[in-house]
Design an enzyme around this catalytic site. Sequence first.
Site, PDB file in Angstrom:
ATOM      1  CB  VAL A  50      11.793   4.192  15.580  1.00 15.77           C
ATOM      2  CG1 VAL A  50      12.603   5.025  16.522  1.00 15.77           C
ATOM      3  CG2 VAL A  50      10.281   4.487  15.965  1.00 15.77           C
ATOM      4  CE  LYS A  98      11.202   8.950  12.823  1.00 20.26           C
ATOM      5  NZ  LYS A  98      12.059   9.897  12.243  1.00 20.26           N
ATOM      6  N   GLY A 149       8.253   3.073  -0.605  1.00 22.07           N
ATOM      7  CA  GLY A 149       7.500   1.875  -1.531  1.00 22.07           C
ATOM      8  C   GLY A 149       8.335   1.342  -2.630  1.00 22.07           C
ATOM      9  CB  ILE A 178      19.307   2.380  12.979  1.00 26.54           C
ATOM     10  CG1 ILE A 178      20.018   3.597  12.289  1.00 26.54           C
ATOM     11  CG2 ILE A 178      19.921   1.872  14.069  1.00 26.54           C
ATOM     12  CD1 ILE A 178      19.940   4.924  13.244  1.00 26.54           C
ATOM     13  CD  GLU A 202       8.558  14.635   5.667  1.00 25.60           C
ATOM     14  OE1 GLU A 202       7.607  14.551   5.036  1.00 25.60           O
ATOM     15  OE2 GLU A 202       9.419  13.761   5.894  1.00 25.60           O
ATOM     16  CG  LEU A 249      -1.631  -1.241   1.671  1.00 28.06           C
ATOM     17  CD1 LEU A 249      -2.579  -1.099   2.822  1.00 28.06           C
ATOM     18  CD2 LEU A 249      -2.551  -1.704   0.442  1.00 28.06           C
TER      19      LEU A 249
HETATM   20  N1  LIG Z   1      11.027   8.657   3.380  1.00 25.40           N
HETATM   21  C1  LIG Z   1      11.713   8.472   4.792  1.00 25.40           C
HETATM   22  O1  LIG Z   1      12.758   8.806   4.956  1.00 25.40           O
HETATM   23  C2  LIG Z   1      10.905   7.697   5.649  1.00 25.40           C
HETATM   24  C3  LIG Z   1      11.739   6.980   6.835  1.00 25.40           C
HETATM   25  C4  LIG Z   1      11.144   6.459   7.785  1.00 25.40           C
HETATM   26  C5  LIG Z   1       9.903   6.054   7.710  1.00 25.40           C
HETATM   27  N2  LIG Z   1       8.944   6.573   6.889  1.00 25.40           N
HETATM   28  C6  LIG Z   1       7.552   6.353   6.740  1.00 25.40           C
HETATM   29  O2  LIG Z   1       7.279   5.724   5.556  1.00 25.40           O
HETATM   30  C7  LIG Z   1       6.000   5.887   5.076  1.00 25.40           C
HETATM   31  C8  LIG Z   1       6.197   6.264   3.615  1.00 25.40           C
HETATM   32  O3  LIG Z   1       6.975   7.255   3.500  1.00 25.40           O
HETATM   33  P1  LIG Z   1       7.493   7.987   1.958  1.00 25.40           P
HETATM   34  O4  LIG Z   1       8.559   8.861   2.390  1.00 25.40           O
HETATM   35  O5  LIG Z   1       7.634   6.838   1.229  1.00 25.40           O
HETATM   36  O6  LIG Z   1       6.207   8.992   1.804  1.00 25.40           O
HETATM   37  P2  LIG Z   1       5.660   9.433   0.084  1.00 25.40           P
HETATM   38  O7  LIG Z   1       4.667  10.460   0.400  1.00 25.40           O
HETATM   39  O8  LIG Z   1       6.942   9.544  -0.787  1.00 25.40           O
HETATM   40  O9  LIG Z   1       4.868   8.005  -0.261  1.00 25.40           O
HETATM   41  C9  LIG Z   1       3.579   7.901   0.012  1.00 25.40           C
HETATM   42  C10 LIG Z   1       3.136   7.371  -1.160  1.00 25.40           C
HETATM   43  O10 LIG Z   1       1.378   6.795  -0.863  1.00 25.40           O
HETATM   44  C11 LIG Z   1       0.517   7.363  -1.792  1.00 25.40           C
HETATM   45  N3  LIG Z   1      -0.767   7.267  -1.156  1.00 25.40           N
HETATM   46  C12 LIG Z   1      -1.267   8.202  -0.459  1.00 25.40           C
HETATM   47  N4  LIG Z   1      -2.457   7.817  -0.078  1.00 25.40           N
HETATM   48  C13 LIG Z   1      -2.846   6.390  -0.826  1.00 25.40           C
HETATM   49  C14 LIG Z   1      -3.690   5.584  -0.678  1.00 25.40           C
HETATM   50  N5  LIG Z   1      -5.046   5.907  -0.152  1.00 25.40           N
HETATM   51  N6  LIG Z   1      -3.701   4.471  -1.283  1.00 25.40           N
HETATM   52  C15 LIG Z   1      -2.562   4.196  -2.013  1.00 25.40           C
HETATM   53  N7  LIG Z   1      -1.193   5.119  -2.091  1.00 25.40           N
HETATM   54  C16 LIG Z   1      -1.476   6.185  -1.338  1.00 25.40           C
HETATM   55  C17 LIG Z   1       1.169   8.644  -2.298  1.00 25.40           C
HETATM   56  O11 LIG Z   1       0.732   8.933  -3.571  1.00 25.40           O
HETATM   57  C18 LIG Z   1       2.783   8.228  -2.182  1.00 25.40           C
HETATM   58  O12 LIG Z   1       2.945   7.896  -3.506  1.00 25.40           O
HETATM   59  C19 LIG Z   1       5.372   7.021   6.081  1.00 25.40           C
HETATM   60  O13 LIG Z   1       4.736   6.506   7.084  1.00 25.40           O
HETATM   61  C20 LIG Z   1       6.799   7.567   6.647  1.00 25.40           C
HETATM   62  O14 LIG Z   1       6.622   8.107   7.908  1.00 25.40           O
HETATM   63  C21 LIG Z   1       9.861   7.452   5.579  1.00 25.40           C
HETATM   64  N1  LIG Z   2      11.572  13.149   7.868  1.00 23.85           N
HETATM   65  C1  LIG Z   2      12.007  12.222   8.674  1.00 23.85           C
HETATM   66  C2  LIG Z   2      12.025  10.924   8.071  1.00 23.85           C
HETATM   67  C3  LIG Z   2      12.563   9.672   8.636  1.00 23.85           C
HETATM   68  O1  LIG Z   2      11.543   9.294   9.681  1.00 23.85           O
HETATM   69  C4  LIG Z   2      13.168  12.420   9.137  1.00 23.85           C
HETATM   70  O2  LIG Z   2      13.860  13.503   8.855  1.00 23.85           O
HETATM   71  O3  LIG Z   2      14.036  11.798   9.952  1.00 23.85           O
HETATM   72 NA    NA Z   3      14.799   1.469  12.756  1.00 23.28          NA
END
Ligand SMILES: NC(=O)c1ccc[n+]([C@@H]2O[C@H](COP(=O)([O-])OP(=O)(O)OC[C@H]3O[C@@H](n4cnc5c(N)ncnc54)[C@H](O)[C@@H]3O)[C@@H](O)[C@H]2O)c1
Ligand SMILES: N[C@@H](CCO)C(=O)O
Ligand code: NA
Length: 434
Positions: free
Chosen positions: A133, A206, A19, A137, A191, A13
């Site tokens: 979190v 976190k 992803g 790591i 962001e 998802l």
């Molecule tokens: N990017 C990072 O460095 C990072 C690090 C740790 C954790 N996370 C976590 O990972 C998760 C994803 O982060 P990301 O950076 O990939 O975000 P992102 O915004 O790049 O990706 C999220 C994707 O989900 C899609 N989306 C939104 N609503 C949707 C729906 N209803 N159905 C299907 N797709 C949908 C969006 O279009 C987008 O492509 C978040 O919970 C974030 O907190 C991200």
């Molecule tokens: N925006 C977050 C992504 C990782 O959770 C950061 O800067 O650490």
């Molecule tokens: Na971790």
Amino acid sequence: MIEDREPIRVALLGCGTVGTEVVRLLRDRPEEFAARVGAPVRVTGVAVRRPHKHPELPEELLTTDSASLVDGDVDLVVELIGGIEPARSLLLRALRAGKSVVTANKALLAEYGSELYAAADASGADIYFEASVAGAIPLLRPLRESLAGDRINRVMGIVNGTTNYILSAMDSTGASYSETLEEAGQLGYAEADPTADVDGFDAAAKAAILASLAFHTRVTATDVHREGISGTSAGDITAAQALDRRVKLLAICDRVTDEEGNESVSARVHPAMIPRDHPLAGVGGAFNAVFVEAESAGQLMFYGQGAGGAPTASAVLGDMVAVARNLVVSGKGPRESAHAQLPVRSMGQTPTRYHISLDVADKPGVLSQVASMFNEHDVSISVVRQQGRGAEASLVVVTHTALDAALKSTVEEIARLDAVREVVSVMRVEGELS
Ligand SMILES: NC(=O)c1ccc[n+]([C@@H]2O[C@H](COP(=O)([O-])OP(=O)(O)OC[C@H]3O[C@@H](n4cnc5c(N)ncnc54)[C@H](O)[C@@H]3O)[C@@H](O)[C@H]2O)c1
Ligand SMILES: N[C@@H](CCO)C(=O)O
Ligand code: NA
């Protein structure tokens, strides 16, 4: 033969920063994953918002109907959408149907973790969330599993890459907060709406997850005292440098024992000054590092990339392998452990130390007036430095540990003294003996 076994069917998802990397890594090395799991791992569908934005994926895998994907023939749901809804409803739907879940969603876990655990428990499904979190790591699995036989007293660390990048740049170049934030945005760390990072919401979520695991107690994001870095000035950084310290945004989770031996926990996120020779002071750029202090293990430090597509995908894939292995051998991952249910302290009742930098009138008696304010609040002083500057003088005070409420009201009263022209910087101090 492993490839003849029933495949583990995965629904993904969300296919954004994280992803996309998960899909890439799964496609690059399918045999390795199959060998580690004991069965092939097959992505059977990817829910996205805009299918035309994903030409790299086979069209037949893409859907905009996440709920039907979850309801279909899948064994494991990997949620990388982020935010509360629809992620929460989709994961509850999966767990209630006995489908295991891997998620990187700290905001959801910090608010609705217990609800998700309960749904997993009721159906016998697993829930893993290492990526939520400190990204790549390995930290949550060590807390949930490796340290499950120990007693953790403190978890303290840098868990937000964006703010660490900003503070590191302010420290090394003397740049202002707003200049550096702009730079972080251009480099892709911050962001589009950087509020979650700079106002400490991301780190507070976190901290809630860390405190819950460390102290076997339900701690939610609203239990975490939160201060971000938008109020941190170049003056704060200079004041820290003058005392051989650096400013870091820290997440701090403590077990606190009072004089009667009653235990409670506290969880907080705020900027703090730490000595330059402290290992956390050397963590630069967008890196994360977390200290864990346990009764028998002593001090442990976890360091690495806390953000970014590929590093975060590494943690997601590790969780996917764990869930898939459990499915192959009919095993189960760890459940919620909240047996201790310790009370959560307010920030005012949390022991902290302050660094206070004042511009004062350069005349006799100022130091004693300031010192008597600390006395009145029963706060003892560790360091005092006074420097004359013509008509003005500066006074720096570092306290010993006291309750945060007492420190805060002392500073408020000091600010009202006639001899105090300006409170230049007030910041908590961490990482040294009091
Ligand atoms: N990017 C990072 O460095 C990072 C690090 C740790 C954790 N996370 C976590 O990972 C998760 C994803 O982060 P990301 O950076 O990939 O975000 P992102 O915004 O790049 O990706 C999220 C994707 O989900 C899609 N989306 C939104 N609503 C949707 C729906 N209803 N159905 C299907 N797709 C949908 C969006 O279009 C987008 O492509 C978040 O919970 C974030 O907190 C991200
Ligand atoms: N925006 C977050 C992504 C990782 O959770 C950061 O800067 O650490
Ligand atoms: Na971790």
